[in-house]
Design a protein around this motif. Structure first.
Motif, PDB file in Angstrom:
ATOM      1  N   GLU A  48       0.822  -1.209   0.000  1.00  0.00           N
ATOM      2  CA  GLU A  48       0.000   0.000   0.000  1.00  0.00           C
ATOM      3  C   GLU A  48       0.858   1.262   0.000  1.00  0.00           C
ATOM      4  OE1 GLU A  48      -3.145   0.181  -0.487  1.00  0.00           O
ATOM      5  OE2 GLU A  48      -3.547  -1.967  -0.404  1.00  0.00           O
ATOM      6  N   HIS A  80      -4.055   8.118   4.274  1.00  0.00           N
ATOM      7  CA  HIS A  80      -3.592   6.807   3.809  1.00  0.00           C
ATOM      8  C   HIS A  80      -3.888   5.734   4.852  1.00  0.00           C
ATOM      9  CE1 HIS A  80      -1.736   8.921   0.505  1.00  0.00           C
ATOM     10  NE2 HIS A  80      -1.047   9.667   1.355  1.00  0.00           N
ATOM     11  N   ARG A  81      -5.119   5.697   5.295  1.00  0.00           N
ATOM     12  CA  ARG A  81      -5.529   4.732   6.310  1.00  0.00           C
ATOM     13  C   ARG A  81      -5.309   3.295   5.840  1.00  0.00           C
ATOM     14  NH1 ARG A  81      -5.883   1.771   9.604  1.00  0.00           N
ATOM     15  NH2 ARG A  81      -7.292   1.539  11.379  1.00  0.00           N
ATOM     16  N   GLU A  82      -5.331   3.094   4.524  1.00  0.00           N
ATOM     17  CA  GLU A  82      -5.214   1.735   3.990  1.00  0.00           C
ATOM     18  C   GLU A  82      -3.833   1.117   4.220  1.00  0.00           C
ATOM     19  OE1 GLU A  82      -3.968   4.665   0.853  1.00  0.00           O
ATOM     20  OE2 GLU A  82      -5.658   4.471   2.260  1.00  0.00           O
TER      21      GLU A  82
END
Length: 246
Positions: free
Chosen positions: A13, A213-215
């Protein structure tokens, strides 16, 4: 003591994120770590009542080193923020997300480094370079006699005279740059700038992993109990140590 929280970041990610933004994220974490180390060391080098003169002078030597290194790192942190954040398009979305404390810190950082300042003077002349002219200094502020401490162990020797010359040269640099300031004010300034930059680091990193960018963050967040944590003011760093023979 409060718990520590651990979480993992996904490499896959992370690689999807703009490389400049990603690099700044990691660089800022490195900045925060180094400022934390130096900030702790500056306290711990002085965190002991030195009874003997030789011990007091060793404490002074360690403290001056840490303050010089801290100034150098603060200057480089500002250069990183200026070149790798403020000049980049992605900075706008972060600034819009910042809380009042972070916005205020960033404004103060820009204002401070936008004019002549002690951090820049120390970094350019006294933190990382051994300029010969700095050691030719003569002044009424210097003592009539200089002192050196020699020991059969090189690690316990202390060439204190050199520190007196170097310190005098640093203070003269401020006067030459039309900054009327004593060393107590220099320390206060370094502490204030450290807090501003650390506030900015924390807010950016927090926004990076929670807002934009929590992912990248794994779902598993571990709570860690810190065992036998030492009280901050119980720590001291000595100069003189018993050297064990191998």
């Amino acid at each position: 003591m409060d718990d520590l929280y651990s979480f993992k970041l996904s490499k896959a990610e992370l690689e999807k994120i703009n490389k400049d933004e990603r690099a700044f994220f990691f660089a800022l974490g490195h900045v925060a770590n180094e400022i934390t180390i130096l900030s702790k060391q500056t306290v711990w080098c002085e965190n002991k009542v030195a009874v003997e003169d030789y011990d007091r002078k060793a404490q002074i030597t360690m403290s001056l080193f840490n303050y010089r290194m801290l100034a150098g790192k603060l200057n480089e942190a500002n250069e990183l923020i200026r070149k790798s954040f403020l000049s980049k398009p992605y900075s706008k979305i972060y600034i819009e997300k910042f809380n009042d404390e972070a916005s205020s810190s960033l404004a103060k950082i820009k204002k401070y480094f936008g004019s002549k300042n002690v951090v820049n003077i120390i970094r350019n002349n006294h933190a990382f370079h051994y300029l010969q002219g700095n050691y030719n200094s003569s002044s009424d502020q210097l003592p009539e006699e200089f002192e050196m401490f020699m020991h059969k162990s090189q690690g316990n020797s202390l060439f204190y005279a050199s520190e007196e010359i170097a310190f005098n040269s640093m203070m003269n640099s401020f006067q030459e740059n039309d900054l009327s300031i004593d060393f107590g004010e220099v320390i206060d300034e370094l502490i204030a700038i450290s807090k501003m930059i650390m506030s900015f680091c924390y807010q950016f990193i927090n926004a990076f992993v929670t807002d934009f960018h929590r992912e990248i963050v794994s779902d598993e967040i571990k709570s860690i109990k810190i065992i036998d944590a030492t009280r901050f003011l119980d720590v001291s760093i000595p100069w003189y140590v018993e050297i064990e023979k191998a």
